[in-house]
Design a protein around this motif. Structure first.
Motif, PDB file in Angstrom:
ATOM      1  N   TYR A 265     -13.045  67.305  50.890  1.00 37.88           N
ATOM      2  CA  TYR A 265     -14.180  66.400  50.649  1.00 37.88           C
ATOM      3  C   TYR A 265     -15.467  66.958  51.245  1.00 37.88           C
ATOM      4  CZ  TYR A 265     -14.484  64.536  55.453  1.00 37.88           C
ATOM      5  OH  TYR A 265     -14.686  64.398  56.810  1.00 37.88           O
ATOM      6  N   LEU A 266     -15.371  67.579  52.418  1.00 34.48           N
ATOM      7  CA  LEU A 266     -16.558  68.111  53.092  1.00 34.48           C
ATOM      8  C   LEU A 266     -16.887  69.512  52.595  1.00 34.48           C
ATOM      9  CD1 LEU A 266     -18.719  67.545  55.169  1.00 34.48           C
ATOM     10  CD2 LEU A 266     -17.158  68.347  56.960  1.00 34.48           C
ATOM     11  N   GLY A 267     -15.876  70.354  52.419  1.00 28.39           N
ATOM     12  CA  GLY A 267     -16.107  71.718  51.939  1.00 28.39           C
ATOM     13  C   GLY A 267     -16.732  71.726  50.561  1.00 28.39           C
ATOM     14  N   ASN A 268     -16.180  70.945  49.623  1.00 29.08           N
ATOM     15  CA  ASN A 268     -16.740  70.892  48.271  1.00 29.08           C
ATOM     16  C   ASN A 268     -18.156  70.329  48.270  1.00 29.08           C
ATOM     17  OD1 ASN A 268     -14.391  71.927  47.138  1.00 29.08           O
ATOM     18  ND2 ASN A 268     -13.501  69.901  46.754  1.00 29.08           N
ATOM     19  N   HIS A 269     -18.374  69.297  49.080  1.00 28.40           N
ATOM     20  CA  HIS A 269     -19.686  68.643  49.099  1.00 28.40           C
ATOM     21  C   HIS A 269     -20.771  69.597  49.591  1.00 28.40           C
ATOM     22  CE1 HIS A 269     -22.428  65.276  49.102  1.00 28.40           C
ATOM     23  NE2 HIS A 269     -22.734  65.481  50.371  1.00 28.40           N
ATOM     24  N   LEU A 270     -20.507  70.274  50.695  1.00 26.66           N
ATOM     25  CA  LEU A 270     -21.512  71.187  51.232  1.00 26.66           C
ATOM     26  C   LEU A 270     -21.692  72.402  50.329  1.00 26.66           C
ATOM     27  CD1 LEU A 270     -20.769  71.047  55.090  1.00 26.66           C
ATOM     28  CD2 LEU A 270     -22.429  69.727  53.758  1.00 26.66           C
TER      29      LEU A 270
END
Length: 912
Positions: A467-472
């Motif tokens: 969720y965080l890796g894809n978003h950033l």
């Protein structure tokens, strides 16, 4: 000009008829008493008073006591004054200053008595100018208009700021936005656009002489139009006049420019005020100070708009003038120097006339639809008030955004995906070197990009942070999540953070087929850790800072920001310290693992903020659990109103994007998400139902000064940490470590710091603060600092910053059962005061109502940060002098906010 004749000794002021003659006779008898024989009739017909003339802009030099202007001082001057005072129908002499023999600003009987005494009784001579011609150095209502045959004209030089009101130059002064003095000719081309034109000349009647330009104190600098700096004082020969110079306020200042004629000594004085500059762009507030100058405008909020506010009092020198308002894309100083044309990005250019008495009269909507946040996270803009109305930024216009941060940025929802398609790849370099890296698919065309490293917690997995890796990655970051050796403890976790960072940077040319080769900006790195990994990233940097570990493929300064998600504190805040790095802490009130509870010192994650000297940001989310911040950990939520994984991760995505934008891409706007209340600004409007407490502390250094950080040992309730006097009438005041002493959140009078987990019970913790309360008895209470001499000039500072919280489970907190508000008041040396409720910006959250650890409901005390611009205290004619602040007062109770409460306060600062 009012009539300067002053006759209180004679009762009636009407000198007509016999009464008037009796008054003259009485006055003459005074002279007779010392041997004079004066025939009043002869005096009346023989004395020639100077021919009255209209007062003109120029003033003449004169000799004090030479009432008839003949160049001599004798009895005829005393009689001339008596005639003016008491003979009906006598017109005012041209030079009233000459009649004012004692220089008290009025012409009355004391003046002829003084001259008679001087002539015949060895009395005191007249005041200066005497015995020769000269100007009146006393500021009064009397003037000396010519022509006088006995003295030359006293002609002030001409000094006028363009685009200003001359009366304001002598009164409220000219307002200049402080900016650094140009350091080189190239920089001058841009800096000059924030300066003011000052025209200098002699009147036409002056045909020779020298004009001197000087200031009463440092803080202003002067330049010729070609950028040549002028030392002060600086002399201009009349052959070089007229001349136009540029004036810059190098620092906040309130001073006088003196323009002097070296021939006559005549001067023209102009007051200049430099700062503080609140800005121009922002949004309205429902109460005083009526407007909030802000950096981030939420472009996705319903009804989002940009407004511009101009305080008529600050810009009183421009009252009645019209100007055009332009919103333009932000430019660097060099870009403004190269192109000063104004191309407004809104639907129309607003033309406004500066009027009114307060900021409420000058709040102008300038952009109410179609706010453009650009393709990435935000777009930055400058605001120009074009007083020249020529479509160009010129000296004398007003700009927010010149040579520094933009006036404002329109920011899109920080929760929605970014513009870049993204890819992830998993690989391994050996034991505890497995990594999953997320990156924009178009990396080759947009790199080099910053690197974000994620270190998971104990029992977690490095693949749980999609969720965080894809978003950033969708917003232009490369994110590497790695296996973390957390089971043995924090030391091994720190080691794997370091070794995985080294491995990725050393091998990025070949990883994933070389997709990262040359496309990683090694100087822009963020470390994010969760649980034991959250402490591990701090410990990793601590080892670098202490010299225990020397990185090979990066430097200590390349780690721009460190963030911990619900971290443990096994090693304490001294050994797991982010030191001088920018630091962020994200935690949930419903964490069932690293609970933040009073009974668990290693779970009190807020302790990790106390040893940081860089900036500190805290995001505390009600109802969020420990494993809400990964995909697959067990459900550990403990407490009411659990928000769940989707909401918690949306909040995390928004605040993490704000964090890395600020520190890895220098996006100045996104720090607003930590400085401003979540009730005012959220990463997405969809997050509005959730309660979030935020903190922001600027880094230690010259841009902050502690009014009180409560770190003195032993605590002195009557003194601040710097020794400043403290007085109060709030109740139950206690100052000490911000830590629980009994391991329970239940309120007892024996534990006045109940709910405090900022300092643990282990050795080495140092964080201190003050706690107190006030009753609901209809009274108002206060806690006040007296500002010592030498610290009262607050012009160099931009904002007042403080951190405060409600005391959990205290009877007052339970009775209030709401957010808490109080008022901040400043008082200057003249007794002028200005007060602003903190609720205009940020109220204090009600503690998360989690139960356990004793009776009652309420969890750890959650601090909120409040920043108040000092310029806000000056609107609406408060008259407050920021260069002479004598008292800072926090006011509570009836009329000042919440009727009762229990709070803790820490780190009351001045910042810029």
């Amino acid at each position: 000009m009012p009539d300067p004749r002053n006759l209180p000794a004679f009762g009636a002021t009407d000198a007509a008829g016999p009464s008037g003659l009796r008054q003259i006779s009485s006055a003459v008898q005074i002279s007779s008493a010392i041997g004079l024989r004066i025939c009043l009739a002869l005096a009346v017909v023989s004395i020639t008073l100077a021919t009255p003339s209209a007062l003109v802009a120029q003033e003449w030099s004169f000799i004090r006591a030479d009432a008839n202007g003949d160049g001599d001082i004798d009895i005829s001057d005393a009689v001339a004054t008596l005639v003016y005072l008491f003979l009906p129908g006598t017109l005012a002499p041209a030079c009233l200053d000459a009649l004012d023999m004692n220089d008290d600003g009025a012409v009355d009987l004391a003046d002829p008595i003084r001259i008679v005494s001087y002539l015949f009784s060895a009395g005191d001579p007249p005041e200066a100018p005497f015995p020769g011609c000269g100007p009146d150095i006393t500021d009064d209502l009397l003037d000396c208009a010519g022509p006088l045959s006995s003295c030359p004209a006293f002609v002030p030089p001409i000094a006028t700021f363009q685009l200003s009101d001359e009366a304001a130059e002598d009164g409220v002064g000219i307002f200049l936005v402080p900016q650094p003095a140009p350091t080189n000719p190239a920089e001058f081309s841009g800096r000059q656009l924030g300066m003011r034109f000052l025209d200098l000349d002699f009147p036409p009647v002056i045909t020779s002489g020298v004009l001197r330009l000087e200031t009463l104190e440092p803080g202003l600098s002067f330049y010729l139009l070609d950028g040549t700096p002028l030392p002060t004082p600086y002399d201009f020969d009349i052959t070089g006049l007229p001349v136009t110079v540029l004036v810059n306020a190098d620092v906040p200042v309130d001073t006088q420019i003196i323009v002097r004629s070296l021939v006559s000594g005549a001067t023209d004085e102009l007051r200049v005020r430099g700062g503080p500059f609140p800005g121009l762009a922002g949004q309205s507030l429902p109460e005083f100070p009526h407007f909030q100058f802000i950096d981030a405008i939420d472009g996705d909020a319903l009804g989002a708009a940009v407004e511009v506010a101009i305080d008529p009092e600050r810009y009183a020198d421009r009252l009645g003038q019209s100007f055009d308002i332009h919103i333009v894309p932000h430019r660097t100083l060099d870009e403004w120097a190269a192109d000063s044309s104004l191309s407004d990005v809104t639907t129309a250019v607003e033309t406004v006339t500066l009027t009114g008495t307060g900021i409420l009269d000058m709040i102008i909507p300038v952009w109410i639809a179609g706010l453009d946040s650009g393709p990435e996270v935000s777009l930055a803009y400058d605001v120009v008030l074009d007083f020249g109305q020529d479509g160009f930024l010129n000296p004398g216009d007003v700009i927010e955004g010149l040579g520094g941060d933009p006036a404002f940025s329109v920011v899109k929802s920080l929760v929605t995906p970014g513009p870049h398609p993204f890819t992830s790849v998993t690989y391994s370099g050996g034991s505890f070197l497995s990594q999953k890296t997320y990156y924009p698919t178009n990396l080759a065309t947009i790199g080099p990009l910053p690197l974000v490293v994620i270190s998971h917690g104990n029992g977690h997995n490095y693949t749980w942070y999609d969720y965080l890796g894809n978003h950033l990655a969708s917003h232009g970051y490369v994110v590497m999540s790695h296996t973390n050796n957390t089971m043995p403890g924090i030391e091994t976790s720190a080691t794997t953070t370091l070794t995985n960072t080294e491995y990725f940077l050393a091998n990025n040319a070949t990883l994933a087929g070389g997709v990262f080769a040359g496309l990683i900006d090694v100087h822009r790195i963020a470390w994010i850790g969760h649980s034991r990994g959250g402490e591990g990233v701090c410990r990793a940097y601590d080892r670098i800072a202490d010299g225990v570990y020397n990185p090979i493929n990066f430097a200590a300064d390349d780690i721009q920001v460190i963030s911990s998600i619900a971290p443990t504190v096994f090693l304490g805040p001294t050994n797991s310290s982010a030191h001088d790095r920018n630091y962020h802490l994200l935690a949930g009130g419903a964490d069932g693992d690293v609970t933040g509870g009073a009974d668990c010192s290693i779970c009190q994650y807020l302790r990790l903020t106390q040893s940081v000297t860089g900036s500190v940001q805290v995001t505390y989310i009600h109802g969020a659990a420990h494993n809400d911040f990964n995909c697959c950990g067990f459900a550990d939520g403990t407490g009411p109103s659990l928000i769940g994984r989707t909401a918690a991760q949306n909040i995390a995505k928004g605040y993490f994007l704000a964090l890395v934008e600020r520190y890895l891409k220098d996006n100045q706007a996104t720090v607003d998400y930590f400085r401003r209340s979540p009730l005012d600004l959220l990463p997405a409007t969809t997050l509005a139902p959730y309660t979030i407490a935020t903190q922001y502390e600027p880094p230690q250094g010259p841009d902050r000064m502690a009014i009180d950080d409560f770190q003195e040992v032993p605590a002195q309730l009557a003194e601040s940490s710097g020794g400043w006097p403290v007085t109060y009438d709030v109740t139950n005041v206690h100052e000490d470590f911000l830590r629980e002493t009994n391991g329970s959140f239940a309120w007892t009078t024996g534990d006045p710091r109940n709910g405090m987990t900022q300092a643990g019970t282990a050795g080495g913790d140092t964080e201190r603060g003050v706690v107190f309360d006030w009753p609901n008895d209809g009274s108002s209470r206060s806690y006040q600092w007296e500002i010592p001499e030498g610290e009262r000039n607050w012009l160099p500072w931009t904002s007042l910053s403080l951190r405060a919280c409600q005391g959990t489970r205290h009877p007052n907190t339970n009775s209030l059962n709401n957010r808490l508000d109080f008022t901040v008041t400043l008082e200057d040396g003249s007794g002028n005061t200005a007060s602003i409720p903190i609720g205009v910006y940020m109220t204090l959250t009600k503690p998360y109502p989690r139960t356990g650890l004793g009776s009652g409901a309420g969890w750890a005390n959650e601090f909120n940060s409040v920043q108040m611009r000092l310029a806000d205290f000056q609107v609406e004619g408060t008259g407050l002098r920021l260069d002479d602040i004598h008292f800072l007062r926090f006011e509570f109770g009836a009329g000042f906010g919440s009727l009762l409460g229990r709070i803790g306060i820490d780190d009351v600062l001045l910042v810029r």
